[in-house]
Design an enzyme around this catalytic site. Sequence first.
Site, PDB file in Angstrom:
ATOM      1  CB  VAL A 134       4.227  -1.216  -7.090  1.00 52.81           C
ATOM      2  CG1 VAL A 134       4.753  -1.986  -8.301  1.00 52.81           C
ATOM      3  CG2 VAL A 134       3.886  -2.169  -5.954  1.00 52.81           C
ATOM      4  CD1 TRP A 184     -52.024  -0.315  -4.514  1.00 54.68           C
ATOM      5  CD2 TRP A 184     -50.608  -1.456  -5.819  1.00 54.68           C
ATOM      6  NE1 TRP A 184     -52.756  -1.211  -5.251  1.00 54.68           N
ATOM      7  CE2 TRP A 184     -51.918  -1.919  -6.053  1.00 54.68           C
ATOM      8  CE3 TRP A 184     -49.554  -2.032  -6.524  1.00 54.68           C
ATOM      9  CZ2 TRP A 184     -52.200  -2.942  -6.973  1.00 54.68           C
ATOM     10  CZ3 TRP A 184     -49.821  -3.038  -7.423  1.00 54.68           C
ATOM     11  CH2 TRP A 184     -51.127  -3.494  -7.646  1.00 54.68           C
ATOM     12  CG  ASN A 209     -15.318  -4.266   0.288  1.00 55.72           C
ATOM     13  OD1 ASN A 209     -14.616  -4.882   1.065  1.00 55.72           O
ATOM     14  ND2 ASN A 209     -15.445  -2.949   0.327  1.00 55.72           N
ATOM     15  CE1 TYR A 238     -50.495  -1.907   3.829  1.00 48.39           C
ATOM     16  CE2 TYR A 238     -51.754  -3.966   3.834  1.00 48.39           C
ATOM     17  CZ  TYR A 238     -51.683  -2.603   4.075  1.00 48.39           C
ATOM     18  OH  TYR A 238     -52.768  -1.937   4.557  1.00 48.39           O
ATOM     19  CG  ASP A 267     -12.680   2.554  -6.732  1.00 46.47           C
ATOM     20  OD1 ASP A 267     -13.608   1.726  -6.764  1.00 46.47           O
ATOM     21  OD2 ASP A 267     -12.622   3.480  -5.906  1.00 46.47           O
ATOM     22  NE  ARG A 303      -8.944 -11.764   8.112  1.00 41.91           N
ATOM     23  CZ  ARG A 303      -9.877 -10.861   7.812  1.00 41.91           C
ATOM     24  NH1 ARG A 303      -9.697 -10.071   6.755  1.00 41.91           N
ATOM     25  NH2 ARG A 303     -10.972 -10.740   8.520  1.00 41.91           N
ATOM     26  CB  CYS A 332     -17.528   5.838   1.601  1.00 39.35           C
ATOM     27  SG  CYS A 332     -17.030   4.963   0.116  1.00 39.35           S
ATOM     28  CD  GLU A 381      -2.475   1.833   0.395  1.00 36.90           C
ATOM     29  OE1 GLU A 381      -3.148   1.038  -0.305  1.00 36.90           O
ATOM     30  OE2 GLU A 381      -2.431   3.072   0.187  1.00 36.90           O
TER      31      GLU A 381
END
Lengths: 444, 444
Positions: free
Chosen positions: B88, B427, B299, B419, B277, B78, B50, B40
């Site tokens: 990079v 409706w 994601n 409903y 993105d 992980r 966001c 990163e």
Amino acid sequence: MSYQLPEGRRLVVVGGVAAGLSAASRARKLDADMQITVLERGPVVSYGACGLPYWIEGQVSDREELLVHSPEFFARERSIQVEINTAVTEIAHGRRRVLLSDGRELPYDRLVLAMGTVARVPEIDGVDAPHVFAAHTWQDFGRLHSFLADRKPATAVVVGAGFVGLEMAEALRMRGLRVTVVEAGAHPLRWHEQWLSQRIRERMGQFQIALHTSHRARQIREGFLDDFPADLVIVAAGIRPATELAQQAGIALARNGAVVVDEHLETSLPGVFAAGDCASTYHRVKQTLDWIPLGTTANKMGLVAGANATGARERFPGVVGTSIVKVCGMAVATTGLSPGAARQVGFDAVAARISARSRPGYFFGEMLEVELVAERRSGRLLGAAVVGDRDVEGRINVVATALGAGMTLDEFQFTDLCYAPPYAPTWDPVLVAARQLRNVREQS
Amino acid sequence: MSYQLPEGRRLVVVGGVAAGLSAASRARKLDADMQITVLERGPVVSYGACGLPYWIEGQVSDREELLVHSPEFFARERSIQVEINTAVTEIAHGRRRVLLSDGRELPYDRLVLAMGTVARVPEIDGVDAPHVFAAHTWQDFGRLHSFLADRKPATAVVVGAGFVGLEMAEALRMRGLRVTVVEAGAHPLRWHEQWLSQRIRERMGQFQIALHTSHRARQIREGFLDDFPADLVIVAAGIRPATELAQQAGIALARNGAVVVDEHLETSLPGVFAAGDCASTYHRVKQTLDWIPLGTTANKMGLVAGANATGARERFPGVVGTSIVKVCGMAVATTGLSPGAARQVGFDAVAARISARSRPGYFFGEMLEVELVAERRSGRLLGAAVVGDRDVEGRINVVATALGAGMTLDEFQFTDLCYAPPYAPTWDPVLVAARQLRNVREQS
């Protein structure tokens, strides 16, 4: 020999609430010349019956707010003749006539049956006492409202933990009564899974409403139902289709008493259609005829029956069994089949249940529980339950739409749902459930 | 000659926000032994980008709340090595190596590109001044936050009326600044219909934010952008895919600069995947590759790219273009194609727009506007916009689900949505729109 539409087109609609007036109005829209008569046995037509418990609760301040249109409106704006307090006593289909309680006979060419339902009265000793009320018709609610105002009961028992029973329990509790709900079955509502029954029981407990399941009410006496204090008793122990008329006319009924209809909502008698709570509905997940009386379905079926009564051939695709109900401020929404119901009709069902927020915490996201059900082999979605205080309706509707489209879990998992912190999390709870269910399927 | 997975499985992921860490985590889940490194360029990973405008607004009190997981978490939980502040500089795919800014070379067998986007800097005289800020990266927002605290600007101009521009305008207004938004195009946001632009303009007006469309910013000087007072300028005039690296490596890009991927999210170089993105996405309504950079899509794509980097062959079905944004308290949600956009890509589109309540009035139903778009001949649904203060997200998601399933209006109109008065009307507004659009189609 199939029935031919005669020159003089006369449509009679039996029943003037949701399905009946929806049918009549649609027929008028498609056919300016048809003679249309709606016969309603009760004193009012075109009202939001589902709003009546909220009149008792006080959310609706005046019952008249629930009246959508008057008979005069239909006469003036749509040239539809609406007769209230008019019961049909017989359908003489051979002569194409309905016989009315006042002795008149009314000829028809096409008939739409929209008689709705009647409340089941369970065999309880004392059920006819004056402090015992059904919660079904406009008149039932009127009597109950007066009783509450005049007698100021302090305690109530509600018999039945279905939609109306739970709504009435909450309404009475909000008015300050001590309320007990007794239910003959092992679970409230229809999604018979232990976790959901537990949530409902807990929430009702917080509202100090006692829920006794597997309790069959036996005796009502002054101040009590069985051993539960009851200055007032509400009987909401189910409903059945009001189809005696149809049966007497030789129209085929399902075992549950609902009128059997085809996809055009035509009954076994050509030219006679049925719509709404008195009629069967095709269940798109079970893929059989079913009976799920609900106001929104009644409105939709009315449109199709009304159109087809004018000679159209529209198709009602059926339902997936979506419902939502407020239980002491908590929304309980379900669609399709519960794991147990799915297995009962022969599906090899897998299910997963998750908790996830409806929005990020900093936007006051609500913690939702979502249970998702799919067929093991095909991955086809079979049903879902969503429970939470807010943001529930949108989630159940997404799954309902997916069920209507016959989507599989693989198709559903990447559904392009909206995302922005004020409205939704990156992974919507229903998609979190889908991913979890995908894991369950792979590991099973 | 297709690329063969070697014995030593090394996965390198370029980019550590949404798509990158989603890919790395999924790869780990499917492959316990793969060596996984995430690179990163910025100082933080795994954060809710966001949410940054809401930190400026004050809804998020501490920016750290937006950090989901730390590099240490990924290492510990992980076995994923995450290197921050590591850019990079080259992908030497012939040698299966990435070259890093600190001079190191890192070998890989599979590569996932998740570099995201960079902010476009429009040609405005004075755009490099110290009171001009982008609103794109973690660092941009950090600098802006300090500037607001230290300098207490009284006026601001936001350049660009896209999602971020409108969010920033509202955020600054909520902090008490006088705010002007200038937009070079004729409309804010993406649904370029006059009525929606009008709603947005009206609402912003109520918040005393001026919106000037068709205004191309020319000059920033002390206290002003053109003639608008501006102690502070936010440049939110669009973003572009951060794909220079990919281009230099010979990876095919679309004309818009996004990496071209197939349904498995593999690029033109076998073994190299792209997600989020920086990558193209298949638009299921247009049925072409498109570029719609959004966190939720990133994601989802990350999951598929990560799985396929381990040798799986999962498929990403694409998007339908769903989005939602808060504009001064009003939710503006769209999915699929606007009438104009649909015609532009060759559809013979019909549209209808209705206003209807999200619930009965006595349950404080919100008045929603719904525009629904379909193809005239087939009736296939093409898109929808829903606008209102509440209850919007569920409605757009229903249409998004229907678009994903390729439903027609005839199929959609009877969707079995929930409903009950506390949650929805008989409706649902989206079905009211469907019925209206059906009339429009029949009459056209």
